[in-house]
Design an enzyme around this catalytic site. Structure first.
Site, PDB file in Angstrom:
ATOM      1  CD  GLU A  24      -2.839  -1.297   2.326  1.00 49.53           C
ATOM      2  OE1 GLU A  24      -3.956  -1.778   2.132  1.00 49.53           O
ATOM      3  OE2 GLU A  24      -2.442  -0.927   3.445  1.00 49.53           O
ATOM      4  CB  CYS A  73       3.136   7.633   2.914  1.00 45.39           C
ATOM      5  SG  CYS A  73       3.601   6.423   4.155  1.00 45.39           S
ATOM      6  CB  CYS A  82       7.090  -5.164   8.465  1.00 43.43           C
ATOM      7  SG  CYS A  82       8.442  -4.268   9.261  1.00 43.43           S
ATOM      8  CB  CYS A 135       6.550  -2.357  15.977  1.00 42.81           C
ATOM      9  SG  CYS A 135       8.215  -1.937  15.419  1.00 42.81           S
ATOM     10  CB  CYS A 182       3.109  -1.537  13.635  1.00 41.81           C
ATOM     11  SG  CYS A 182       3.126  -1.157  11.877  1.00 41.81           S
ATOM     12  CG  ASN A 235      -3.450   6.255  13.380  1.00 41.55           C
ATOM     13  OD1 ASN A 235      -4.260   7.168  13.525  1.00 41.55           O
ATOM     14  ND2 ASN A 235      -2.239   6.451  12.895  1.00 41.55           N
ATOM     15  CB  CYS A 281       1.251   6.209  11.324  1.00 46.39           C
ATOM     16  SG  CYS A 281       1.820   7.773  10.758  1.00 46.39           S
TER      17      CYS A 281
HETATM   18  N1  SAH Z   1       9.782   0.585   9.590  1.00 45.52           N
HETATM   19  C1  SAH Z   1       9.947   2.009   9.477  1.00 45.52           C
HETATM   20  C2  SAH Z   1       8.983   2.625   8.470  1.00 45.52           C
HETATM   21  C3  SAH Z   1       7.529   2.589   8.891  1.00 45.52           C
HETATM   22  S1  SAH Z   1       7.075   4.192   9.325  1.00 45.52           S
HETATM   23  C4  SAH Z   1       9.796   2.639  10.848  1.00 45.52           C
HETATM   24  O1  SAH Z   1       9.385   1.950  11.765  1.00 45.52           O
HETATM   25  O2  SAH Z   1      10.129   3.809  11.005  1.00 45.52           O
HETATM   26  C5  SAH Z   1       5.568   3.982  10.120  1.00 45.52           C
HETATM   27  C6  SAH Z   1       5.492   4.849  11.365  1.00 45.52           C
HETATM   28  O3  SAH Z   1       4.203   4.662  11.978  1.00 45.52           O
HETATM   29  C7  SAH Z   1       6.517   4.448  12.376  1.00 45.52           C
HETATM   30  O4  SAH Z   1       6.968   5.581  13.071  1.00 45.52           O
HETATM   31  C8  SAH Z   1       5.710   3.574  13.321  1.00 45.52           C
HETATM   32  O5  SAH Z   1       6.301   3.471  14.588  1.00 45.52           O
HETATM   33  C9  SAH Z   1       4.389   4.294  13.333  1.00 45.52           C
HETATM   34  N2  SAH Z   1       3.255   3.459  13.716  1.00 45.52           N
HETATM   35  C10 SAH Z   1       3.139   2.134  13.590  1.00 45.52           C
HETATM   36  N3  SAH Z   1       1.934   1.720  14.028  1.00 45.52           N
HETATM   37  C11 SAH Z   1       1.284   2.830  14.434  1.00 45.52           C
HETATM   38  C12 SAH Z   1      -0.012   3.060  14.952  1.00 45.52           C
HETATM   39  N4  SAH Z   1      -0.863   2.057  15.124  1.00 45.52           N
HETATM   40  N5  SAH Z   1      -0.361   4.339  15.240  1.00 45.52           N
HETATM   41  C13 SAH Z   1       0.496   5.357  15.016  1.00 45.52           C
HETATM   42  N6  SAH Z   1       1.728   5.197  14.513  1.00 45.52           N
HETATM   43  C14 SAH Z   1       2.119   3.954  14.227  1.00 45.52           C
END
Ligand code: SAH
Length: 355
Positions: free
Chosen positions: A95, A108, A115, A119, A122, A297, A340
């Protein structure tokens, strides 16, 4: 007649394409013309290459094919955000998101299918990593969004963030090659300072970026500057702890002189207290930096809840009192799961669903 195994022509560098043309008894400058059609104009078939002779086009068709992504599903959010579900040549789906603001249109983009990083908060982590994206698959996501910016907003694409699915620094070579194409005059000619690569904090690769003297921006998903909390949120912290992250960022700054942005979500009962805010402020002193406080989110019924406004205010107060720039970022595209961490959350298309 013997069938020639067709290669994807966009796997060739300009030099390789020139060598191929010379070997075929063609003029070298024709290779550059073809290369510009392929990248700058993003043509999907040889017949549209109007300044290339028919016989050369036929020769190219015999040897090559042009692999392209396909925007399989486009969703529009009530706030203007657009999410593309993009089908790759092997039918896998990633996406990408177009985020419009008054001043900017940001793409984006994803760097991996799924992945590997786990985390906890996420949605993309639930998919596991299936494969790296090729440079052209990354490039094509940008082109798709550039076209949508022009069609739906009559405005140019201004910024690119590698904040979609995947960890860009674990697909290092392909991400850098895509950026090279995006910034080169034969490609999209965009300025590197308009591009931001976001990482979970792979320290070895942050050092490599510094050694390679890249000219784009770096963002780090920090979420906590206290090891115990960060490891609970992001298992990568066990092997790349906060102190080591700080050291790698010092190295980055020494070599590139570029500020870093920290992405930071504040969750209720996890990092919404003063101790965490002060630890973040201290971490921010390591090198010149700024903080984006991102709204959480929700991805499911899980344990995570966005902190109360008063905790966000407390963070801003502590950071600002120490001269650190902190911006509170509103979530965009939540209604279509484009925000995000929501990518692939409820994706109903393609193979990802089977994971
Ligand atoms: N793997 C890289 C690129 C992904 S960026 C990284 O982690 O930086 C996606 C961003 O959204 C990251 O900062 C991640 O920590 C954040 N993120 C992931 N899940 C989220 C959520 N449920 N709500 C808000 N931010 C989130």
């Amino acid at each position: 007649m013997e069938e020639i195994q067709k290669k994807d022509i966009r796997k060739l560098s300009l030099t390789q394409l020139e060598e191929f043309f010379l070997a075929q008894g063609e003029k070298k400058f024709r290779a550059k013309q073809v290369y510009e059609w392929l990248w700058n104009k993003s043509l999907k078939n040889f017949d549209e290459m109007s300044n290339i002779s028919l016989s050369t086009r036929e020769m190219l068709k015999k040897h090559f094919e042009i692999n392209h992504i396909l925007v399989d599903l486009m969703q529009h959010s009530s706030d203007g955000t657009i999410k593309n579900a993009v089908k790759l040549y092997d039918n896998k789906i990633v996406e990408s998101v177009l985020i419009p603001t008054t001043k900017r249109i940001t793409a984006c983009v994803s760097s991996q299918v799924g992945c590997s990083l786990d985390c906890n908060f996420c949605a993309t982590a639930r998919l596991k990593r299936m494969r790296n994206l090729n440079p052209d698959e990354i490039y094509d996501q940008v082109v798709a969004i550039k076209d949508e910016a022009e069609t739906y907003f009559q405005r140019p694409l201004t910024n690119i963030v590698f904040m979609g699915m995947g960890e860009p620094l674990l697909n290092y070579a392909n991400v850098l090659e895509a950026i090279d194409k995006i910034t080169s005059p034969e490609g999209l000619g965009m300025a590197p300072r308009r591009i931001t690569v976001s990482t979970v904090g792979v320290t070895k690769m942050i050092r490599k970026l510094a050694d390679d003297e890249v000219r784009f921006n770096l963002a780090v998903s920090l979420h906590s500057a206290i090891n115990e909390t960060r490891s609970r949120l992001m298992p990568i912290n066990d092997s790349n702890p906060v102190e080591e992250l700080g050291e790698s960022l010092k190295y980055w700054y020494e070599k590139t002189k570029r500020k870093v942005t920290y992405e930071y979500v504040i969750w209720e009962g996890i990092n919404d207290d003063e101790r965490h805010a002060r630890a973040l402020a201290k971490f921010c002193k390591i090198i010149p930096s700024k903080v984006n406080l991102i709204q959480y989110n929700p991805i499911d019924e899980g344990e995570f809840r966005q902190a109360k406004q008063e905790s966000v205010d407390m963070y801003v107060r502590i950071l600002e009192s120490q001269g650190i720039i902190a911006k509170v970022r509103k979530s965009r595209g939540q209604d279509i799961d484009a925000a995000c961490g929501q990518l692939a959350n409820k994706n109903e298309v393609g193979e990802l669903n089977t994971i």
